[in-house]
Design a protein around this motif. Structure first.
Motif, PDB file in Angstrom:
ATOM      1  N   PHE A 222       0.586 -20.077  28.112  1.00  0.00           N
ATOM      2  CA  PHE A 222       0.986 -18.889  28.874  1.00  0.00           C
ATOM      3  C   PHE A 222       2.097 -18.144  28.137  1.00  0.00           C
ATOM      4  O   PHE A 222       2.061 -16.921  27.980  1.00  0.00           O
ATOM      5  N   GLN A 223       3.086 -18.886  27.666  1.00  0.00           N
ATOM      6  CA  GLN A 223       4.224 -18.264  27.002  1.00  0.00           C
ATOM      7  C   GLN A 223       3.803 -17.601  25.694  1.00  0.00           C
ATOM      8  O   GLN A 223       4.319 -16.527  25.336  1.00  0.00           O
ATOM      9  N   LYS A 224       2.883 -18.209  24.976  1.00  0.00           N
ATOM     10  CA  LYS A 224       2.360 -17.573  23.759  1.00  0.00           C
ATOM     11  C   LYS A 224       1.671 -16.269  24.092  1.00  0.00           C
ATOM     12  O   LYS A 224       1.749 -15.289  23.339  1.00  0.00           O
ATOM     13  N   GLY A 225       0.949 -16.283  25.224  1.00  0.00           N
ATOM     14  CA  GLY A 225       0.305 -15.052  25.656  1.00  0.00           C
ATOM     15  C   GLY A 225       1.305 -13.960  25.967  1.00  0.00           C
ATOM     16  O   GLY A 225       1.088 -12.780  25.648  1.00  0.00           O
ATOM     17  N   VAL A 226       2.417 -14.344  26.576  1.00  0.00           N
ATOM     18  CA  VAL A 226       3.473 -13.380  26.881  1.00  0.00           C
ATOM     19  C   VAL A 226       4.041 -12.794  25.593  1.00  0.00           C
ATOM     20  O   VAL A 226       4.283 -11.592  25.476  1.00  0.00           O
ATOM     21  N   GLU A 227       4.225 -13.652  24.597  1.00  0.00           N
ATOM     22  CA  GLU A 227       4.846 -13.226  23.344  1.00  0.00           C
ATOM     23  C   GLU A 227       3.880 -12.468  22.430  1.00  0.00           C
ATOM     24  O   GLU A 227       4.256 -11.479  21.795  1.00  0.00           O
ATOM     25  N   LEU A 228       2.626 -12.941  22.359  1.00  0.00           N
ATOM     26  CA  LEU A 228       1.690 -12.412  21.363  1.00  0.00           C
ATOM     27  C   LEU A 228       0.602 -11.522  21.950  1.00  0.00           C
ATOM     28  O   LEU A 228      -0.028 -10.763  21.220  1.00  0.00           O
ATOM     29  N   GLY A 229       0.377 -11.638  23.250  1.00  0.00           N
ATOM     30  CA  GLY A 229      -0.768 -10.944  23.828  1.00  0.00           C
ATOM     31  C   GLY A 229      -0.443  -9.626  24.481  1.00  0.00           C
ATOM     32  O   GLY A 229      -1.291  -9.046  25.167  1.00  0.00           O
ATOM     33  N   THR A 230       0.760  -9.116  24.285  1.00  0.00           N
ATOM     34  CA  THR A 230       1.161  -7.895  24.980  1.00  0.00           C
ATOM     35  C   THR A 230       1.089  -6.667  24.072  1.00  0.00           C
ATOM     36  O   THR A 230       1.781  -5.685  24.301  1.00  0.00           O
ATOM     37  N   TRP A 231       0.255  -6.726  23.037  1.00  0.00           N
ATOM     38  CA  TRP A 231       0.075  -5.554  22.193  1.00  0.00           C
ATOM     39  C   TRP A 231      -0.506  -4.415  23.030  1.00  0.00           C
ATOM     40  O   TRP A 231      -1.292  -4.610  23.938  1.00  0.00           O
ATOM     41  N   ASN A 232      -0.095  -3.207  22.695  1.00  0.00           N
ATOM     42  CA  ASN A 232      -0.424  -2.023  23.476  1.00  0.00           C
ATOM     43  C   ASN A 232      -1.530  -1.239  22.770  1.00  0.00           C
ATOM     44  O   ASN A 232      -1.334  -0.766  21.647  1.00  0.00           O
ATOM     45  N   VAL A 233      -2.669  -1.109  23.405  1.00  0.00           N
ATOM     46  CA  VAL A 233      -3.815  -0.450  22.786  1.00  0.00           C
ATOM     47  C   VAL A 233      -3.506   1.003  22.456  1.00  0.00           C
ATOM     48  O   VAL A 233      -3.780   1.474  21.342  1.00  0.00           O
ATOM     49  N   GLU A 234      -2.922   1.732  23.384  1.00  0.00           N
ATOM     50  CA  GLU A 234      -2.647   3.142  23.124  1.00  0.00           C
ATOM     51  C   GLU A 234      -1.625   3.319  22.004  1.00  0.00           C
ATOM     52  O   GLU A 234      -1.750   4.226  21.176  1.00  0.00           O
ATOM     53  N   LYS A 235      -0.618   2.447  21.963  1.00  0.00           N
ATOM     54  CA  LYS A 235       0.358   2.537  20.870  1.00  0.00           C
ATOM     55  C   LYS A 235      -0.297   2.212  19.530  1.00  0.00           C
ATOM     56  O   LYS A 235       0.061   2.787  18.499  1.00  0.00           O
ATOM     57  N   LEU A 236      -1.262   1.284  19.544  1.00  0.00           N
ATOM     58  CA  LEU A 236      -1.986   0.958  18.313  1.00  0.00           C
ATOM     59  C   LEU A 236      -2.735   2.182  17.805  1.00  0.00           C
ATOM     60  O   LEU A 236      -2.736   2.482  16.604  1.00  0.00           O
ATOM     61  N   PHE A 237      -3.378   2.909  18.715  1.00  0.00           N
ATOM     62  CA  PHE A 237      -4.075   4.137  18.316  1.00  0.00           C
ATOM     63  C   PHE A 237      -3.102   5.140  17.702  1.00  0.00           C
ATOM     64  O   PHE A 237      -3.420   5.813  16.711  1.00  0.00           O
ATOM     65  N   GLU A 238      -1.912   5.240  18.284  1.00  0.00           N
ATOM     66  CA  GLU A 238      -0.923   6.192  17.779  1.00  0.00           C
ATOM     67  C   GLU A 238      -0.355   5.758  16.430  1.00  0.00           C
ATOM     68  O   GLU A 238      -0.159   6.576  15.528  1.00  0.00           O
ATOM     69  N   GLU A 239      -0.082   4.455  16.284  1.00  0.00           N
ATOM     70  CA  GLU A 239       0.570   3.963  15.066  1.00  0.00           C
ATOM     71  C   GLU A 239      -0.373   3.940  13.871  1.00  0.00           C
ATOM     72  O   GLU A 239      -0.003   4.332  12.765  1.00  0.00           O
TER      73      GLU A 239
ATOM     74  N   PRO B 144      -9.740   1.174   9.089  1.00  0.00           N
ATOM     75  CA  PRO B 144      -8.456   0.482   9.294  1.00  0.00           C
ATOM     76  C   PRO B 144      -8.107   0.227  10.754  1.00  0.00           C
ATOM     77  O   PRO B 144      -7.568  -0.828  11.088  1.00  0.00           O
ATOM     78  N   LEU B 145      -8.381   1.179  11.628  1.00  0.00           N
ATOM     79  CA  LEU B 145      -8.047   0.980  13.038  1.00  0.00           C
ATOM     80  C   LEU B 145      -8.906  -0.133  13.640  1.00  0.00           C
ATOM     81  O   LEU B 145      -8.391  -0.986  14.375  1.00  0.00           O
ATOM     82  N   LEU B 146     -10.177  -0.152  13.314  1.00  0.00           N
ATOM     83  CA  LEU B 146     -11.058  -1.209  13.817  1.00  0.00           C
ATOM     84  C   LEU B 146     -10.586  -2.578  13.339  1.00  0.00           C
ATOM     85  O   LEU B 146     -10.487  -3.531  14.121  1.00  0.00           O
ATOM     86  N   ASN B 147     -10.262  -2.671  12.067  1.00  0.00           N
ATOM     87  CA  ASN B 147      -9.787  -3.927  11.499  1.00  0.00           C
ATOM     88  C   ASN B 147      -8.481  -4.377  12.139  1.00  0.00           C
ATOM     89  O   ASN B 147      -8.309  -5.552  12.480  1.00  0.00           O
ATOM     90  N   HIS B 148      -7.575  -3.445  12.293  1.00  0.00           N
ATOM     91  CA  HIS B 148      -6.263  -3.781  12.842  1.00  0.00           C
ATOM     92  C   HIS B 148      -6.400  -4.271  14.273  1.00  0.00           C
ATOM     93  O   HIS B 148      -5.790  -5.270  14.669  1.00  0.00           O
ATOM     94  N   GLY B 149      -7.207  -3.573  15.055  1.00  0.00           N
ATOM     95  CA  GLY B 149      -7.394  -3.975  16.444  1.00  0.00           C
ATOM     96  C   GLY B 149      -8.011  -5.344  16.570  1.00  0.00           C
ATOM     97  O   GLY B 149      -7.612  -6.142  17.424  1.00  0.00           O
ATOM     98  N   PHE B 150      -8.974  -5.647  15.707  1.00  0.00           N
ATOM     99  CA  PHE B 150      -9.650  -6.930  15.814  1.00  0.00           C
ATOM    100  C   PHE B 150      -8.786  -8.091  15.352  1.00  0.00           C
ATOM    101  O   PHE B 150      -9.067  -9.244  15.694  1.00  0.00           O
ATOM    102  N   LYS B 151      -7.750  -7.830  14.602  1.00  0.00           N
ATOM    103  CA  LYS B 151      -6.801  -8.902  14.293  1.00  0.00           C
ATOM    104  C   LYS B 151      -6.105  -9.360  15.565  1.00  0.00           C
ATOM    105  O   LYS B 151      -5.902 -10.554  15.799  1.00  0.00           O
ATOM    106  N   PHE B 152      -5.737  -8.407  16.410  1.00  0.00           N
ATOM    107  CA  PHE B 152      -5.134  -8.753  17.697  1.00  0.00           C
ATOM    108  C   PHE B 152      -6.143  -9.444  18.606  1.00  0.00           C
ATOM    109  O   PHE B 152      -5.820 -10.427  19.279  1.00  0.00           O
ATOM    110  N   VAL B 153      -7.361  -8.912  18.635  1.00  0.00           N
ATOM    111  CA  VAL B 153      -8.407  -9.517  19.460  1.00  0.00           C
ATOM    112  C   VAL B 153      -8.638 -10.960  19.046  1.00  0.00           C
ATOM    113  O   VAL B 153      -8.728 -11.865  19.884  1.00  0.00           O
ATOM    114  N   SER B 154      -8.727 -11.200  17.741  1.00  0.00           N
ATOM    115  CA  SER B 154      -8.979 -12.550  17.239  1.00  0.00           C
ATOM    116  C   SER B 154      -7.847 -13.506  17.596  1.00  0.00           C
ATOM    117  O   SER B 154      -8.099 -14.664  17.963  1.00  0.00           O
TER     118      SER B 154
END
Length: 353
Positions: free
Chosen positions: A27-44, A209-219
């Motif tokens: 659970f704690q790992k999810g709190v730390e690592l799983g809170t990436w923001n999809v919209e911010k990823l699109f912007e960045e 690049p965006l597809l690749n970057h997003g799937f790193k988080f998904v993985s």
């Protein structure tokens, strides 16, 4: 609060929450690592490079990416729904220990599954055309994206829904084992991992690049989900091996679910066959080998079930030989006609209300 050797801070202690539990740590790992923001990823990262690459790709290359992402879109939508409803109920079953921490982890799993749906859905709309999105069709009502239904993935997702619903109802250990196997091992551990492997291969030929970057988080998220499923199944297997009556049949249930889903999972590999031309160089042999190693790692090394994973590869290879002769476009077109008919009925019904 105390300090460990080396200056690391010790875990906090709770009264109702066991902060030393492996489920709490997940659970704690999810709190730390799983809170990436999809919209911010699109912007960045931005959409432009992916859009430009998409426009430059040949139609057969686009189809290969489209088919792969369509499978992910329907699958992520399905697992998110099951996590939010049936899996949450399963975690509170009396036969499972440390229920509080398991239920806590499930909230984080549910959040990340919905984010995966968000990422893929928006990506397909913003970067690609949305021909295969079929936004008005909801798999929970029995209608799936044409490529998913045409290649058998729909059967896997249907089995997942059936098994998780049954386990949530009965809270029986064998039913829970079957549900966890389909959800965490087959869908997330094999399908999603092999799909991620295919996306990595595609990136070598098409710079997205965006597809690749997003799937790193998904993985990364999926890795925690698989760990959850493996740990859950280990608990059930240990109780079966101790001879506890209600747990008898857990191991056989796990094996049965793999045998049920394997042919359908192989069907989706059609897009990587020579019949499709494999324009982006994914390579079906590598895909099948990757799947075999995943089966061996989860079912044998982690769960100790002594499955012959080479036999499973051979089964999948035999199925692959069958599906090589498919005319996928014809099958998809038949599904599209069916779905267009459904759309027409929906439109008529809406107009008459």
């Amino acid at each position: 609060m105390t300090m460990h050797a080396g200056g690391a801070r010790a875990a906090y202690e709770g009264q109702r929450v066991d902060t030393s539990s492996k489920w709490y740590r997940l659970f704690q790992k999810g709190v730390e690592l799983g809170t990436w923001n999809v919209e911010k990823l699109f912007e960045e990262v931005g959409l432009e490079e992916d859009r430009e690459q998409w426009e430059s790709m040949a139609q057969d290359e686009r189809d290969q990416v489209r088919y792969l992402l369509s499978g992910f879109l329907d699958g992520e939508r399905e697992v998110a729904g099951d996590a939010a409803t049936n899996l949450s109920r399963i975690m509170g079953a009396p036969c499972l220990d440390d229920n509080e921490e398991k239920e806590m982890y499930m909230t984080m799993l549910t959040l990340t599954e919905h984010k995966h749906t968000q990422f893929i859905d928006v990506y397909m709309r913003e970067v690609m055309d949305d021909r295969d999105n079929y936004a008005e069709l909801d798999p929970r009502r029995g209608t799936r994206i044409p490529i998913v239904q045409a290649t058998g993935l729909g059967e896997v997702f249907e089995n997942q829904g059936l098994q998780t619903a049954k386990a949530a109802q009965t809270r029986d250990p064998v039913d829970i084992a079957k549900a966890a196997t389909v959800y965490h091992l087959n869908v997330e551990g094999i399908l999603a991992r092999v799909g991620g492997f295919a996306i990595n291969r595609i990136s070598e030929a098409a710079y997205l690049p965006l597809l690749n970057h997003g799937f790193k988080f998904v993985s990364t998220d999926e890795g925690r989900h698989i760990t959850h499923g493996v740990n859950l199944l280990k608990e059930l297997i240990e109780k079966e091996e101790r001879g506890e009556p209600e747990y008898q049949g857990v191991k056989q249930g796990i094996i049965d679910m793999l045998h049920h889903d394997a042919p359908y999972m192989a069907d989706f590999a059609y897009m990587f066959t020579e019949a499709m031309g494999d324009p982006l160089g994914v390579d079906i042999d590598d895909v099948l080998l990757r799947g075999g190693h995943l089966i061996d790692g989860m079912y044998n090394e982690s769960l100790g079930l002594d499955l012959d994973y080479l036999e499973m590869i051979n089964r999948v290879s035999d199925r692959y030989e069958e599906i090589k002769g498919w005319n996928l476009q014809e099958i998809v077109e038949r599904q599209e006609v069916h779905y267009d008919r459904r759309r027409g009925v929906a439109a008529d019904g809406a107009g008459g209300d």
